[in-house]
Design a protein around this motif. Structure first.
Motif, PDB file in Angstrom:
ATOM      1  N   ARG A 167      11.835  -8.368 -40.247  1.00  0.00           N
ATOM      2  CA  ARG A 167      12.419  -7.369 -39.346  1.00  0.00           C
ATOM      3  C   ARG A 167      13.612  -7.918 -38.593  1.00  0.00           C
ATOM      4  NH1 ARG A 167       8.549  -3.256 -36.285  1.00  0.00           N
ATOM      5  NH2 ARG A 167       7.037  -2.964 -37.956  1.00  0.00           N
ATOM      6  N   ALA A 168      13.449  -9.153 -38.138  1.00  0.00           N
ATOM      7  CA  ALA A 168      14.533  -9.768 -37.359  1.00  0.00           C
ATOM      8  C   ALA A 168      15.801  -9.873 -38.202  1.00  0.00           C
ATOM      9  CB  ALA A 168      14.097 -11.144 -36.865  1.00  0.00           C
ATOM     10  N   LEU A 169      15.638 -10.265 -39.467  1.00  0.00           N
ATOM     11  CA  LEU A 169      16.811 -10.397 -40.336  1.00  0.00           C
ATOM     12  C   LEU A 169      17.436  -9.031 -40.583  1.00  0.00           C
ATOM     13  CD1 LEU A 169      15.503 -13.047 -42.906  1.00  0.00           C
ATOM     14  CD2 LEU A 169      17.174 -13.397 -41.069  1.00  0.00           C
ATOM     15  N   GLU A 175      20.464 -11.888 -44.522  1.00  0.00           N
ATOM     16  CA  GLU A 175      19.613 -13.061 -44.754  1.00  0.00           C
ATOM     17  C   GLU A 175      20.237 -14.351 -44.220  1.00  0.00           C
ATOM     18  OE1 GLU A 175      16.689 -13.365 -46.898  1.00  0.00           O
ATOM     19  OE2 GLU A 175      16.600 -11.207 -46.529  1.00  0.00           O
ATOM     20  N   CYS A 176      21.558 -14.340 -44.101  1.00  0.00           N
ATOM     21  CA  CYS A 176      22.262 -15.578 -43.749  1.00  0.00           C
ATOM     22  C   CYS A 176      22.877 -15.505 -42.357  1.00  0.00           C
ATOM     23  CB  CYS A 176      23.391 -15.856 -44.753  1.00  0.00           C
ATOM     24  SG  CYS A 176      22.762 -16.203 -46.387  1.00  0.00           S
ATOM     25  N   ARG A 190      19.775 -20.102 -43.663  1.00  0.00           N
ATOM     26  CA  ARG A 190      18.888 -18.967 -43.945  1.00  0.00           C
ATOM     27  C   ARG A 190      17.634 -19.091 -43.098  1.00  0.00           C
ATOM     28  NH1 ARG A 190      17.816 -18.522 -50.019  1.00  0.00           N
ATOM     29  NH2 ARG A 190      16.888 -16.583 -49.311  1.00  0.00           N
ATOM     30  N   PRO A 191      17.599 -18.400 -41.965  1.00  0.00           N
ATOM     31  CA  PRO A 191      16.435 -18.499 -41.081  1.00  0.00           C
ATOM     32  C   PRO A 191      15.145 -18.106 -41.776  1.00  0.00           C
ATOM     33  CG  PRO A 191      18.169 -17.118 -40.097  1.00  0.00           C
ATOM     34  CD  PRO A 191      18.618 -17.471 -41.465  1.00  0.00           C
ATOM     35  N   LEU A 239      20.045 -16.984 -35.220  1.00  0.00           N
ATOM     36  CA  LEU A 239      19.391 -15.672 -35.355  1.00  0.00           C
ATOM     37  C   LEU A 239      18.981 -15.150 -33.978  1.00  0.00           C
ATOM     38  CD1 LEU A 239      18.165 -13.391 -37.060  1.00  0.00           C
ATOM     39  CD2 LEU A 239      16.078 -14.778 -37.277  1.00  0.00           C
ATOM     40  N   LEU A 240      18.394 -15.998 -33.163  1.00  0.00           N
ATOM     41  CA  LEU A 240      17.970 -15.558 -31.822  1.00  0.00           C
ATOM     42  C   LEU A 240      19.185 -15.154 -30.979  1.00  0.00           C
ATOM     43  CD1 LEU A 240      15.158 -18.162 -31.046  1.00  0.00           C
ATOM     44  CD2 LEU A 240      14.877 -15.750 -31.623  1.00  0.00           C
TER      45      LEU A 240
END
Ligand code: GLU
Length: 300
Positions: A167-169, A175-176, A190-191, A239-240
């Protein structure tokens, strides 16, 4: 959380930080890391911040915090502004968790370490290891119904909060993630390779990934300089930052100091603590030269 209300930035000069965990005495590798960030800040007319990453009350000790400040001062490093202690900011981290939860990006996970190991053993395919070598979580608790989650919490079962990575992505738009690595250009990570990472531990409503990204933003850090062992984690941090709308700092990951046998220095290497070097009669200047000779970061 409105980024503009609590995050200050500065126009001129780099803001770097040194962020040790007070679980032991600083060693030569820490000195190298701190000096590299300190010099970059000083050369650019910026600021160098000290942050104590002490959310773990079992492993962290107040006397190590004092020793960190003292040992840095001995090698000529005095941080700008007050020293930030993460343990004093747990409500800030809670607010971030609440914000992510409200967007459906976190879920409680009741699995024990043994559950996770068993799940990995029973999986039809080889267990997936994250880039930092840890076992990526298989996702059992992601599938729990709201009712099962509520029951688990009501029964007082300990749980962590995990990021729902897929979901976060999706929310982040792909994805990156990318970041700028000082002197090396753009890097991609890539998290998703880390799986559903833990953002709040069972014993503490916070985690390394959460606190470090929150604080870099809250402190207006523009250059994160740290050891290359943490480079893979930068994908999670970016990502965060994207999810929370926090500013993107630049990164500089430096090589780690190795001992005579090629192993990275650790707090167990007592002979190479700054304390031991001072006791052995080494001058601060000699320590600075030993540290910087090998570990000067790219200065442009
Ligand atoms: N507290 C971490 C450590 O002592 C460093 C965190 C960071 O620089 O991002 O290893």
């Amino acid at each position: 959380m409105a980024a503009s209300s609590c995050f200050r930035g500065i126009k001129d000069g780099i803001v770097t930080r040194f962020a040790p965990s007070p679980t032991g005495y600083l060693h030569l590798g820490h000195a190298a890391s701190a000096l590299a960030g300190w010099r970059l800040a000083r050369e650019s007319g910026g600021r160098f911040l000290l942050r104590i990453e002490d959310i773990d009350p079992v492993r962290c000790r107040p006397d190590y915090v004092e020793a960190i400040v003292e040992d840095l001062a001995w090698i000529g490093i005095t941080p700008d502004g007050p020293v930030r202690r993460q343990s004093a900011h747990l409500p800030d981290y809670r607010r971030v968790l609440d914000a992510l939860s409200a967007r459906g990006l976190l879920y409680p996970c009741f699995c024990t370490r043994a559950d996770i190991a068993r799940e990995a053993q029973e999986a039809a395919h080889a267990p997936h290891r994250a880039p930092d070598g840890t076992l990526a979580y298989g996702g059992t608790c992601r599938a729990l119904s709201p009712r099962q989650r509520a029951d688990g919490m009501r029964d007082g079962r300990p749980y962590v909060l995990r990021l729902d990575m897929a979901r976060a992505l999706h929310v982040a738009g792909g994805e990156c993630v990318t970041w700028r690595e000082r002197g090396q250009g753009v890097r991609t990570g890539r998290p998703g390779l880390f799986g559903d990472v833990v953002l709040a531990r069972k014993d503490i409503p916070a985690s390394y990934h959460l606190c470090v990204t929150h604080d870099d933003a809250a402190q207006g850090v523009t250059l994160v300089s740290r050891g290359e062992d943490l480079r893979p984690a930068t994908a999670i941090h970016r990502l965060l930052q994207i999810l929370m709308g926090w500013p993107e700092p630049e990164y500089a990951h430096h090589a780690l100091l190795l001992d005579g046998e090629g192993r990275r220095l650790a707090k167990r290497d007592r002979a190479l603590t700054l304390r031991a070097m001072r006791a052995a009669g080494m001058t601060p200047d000699a320590v600075r030269r030993a540290a910087l000779g090998e570990y000067a970061l790219h200065s442009s």
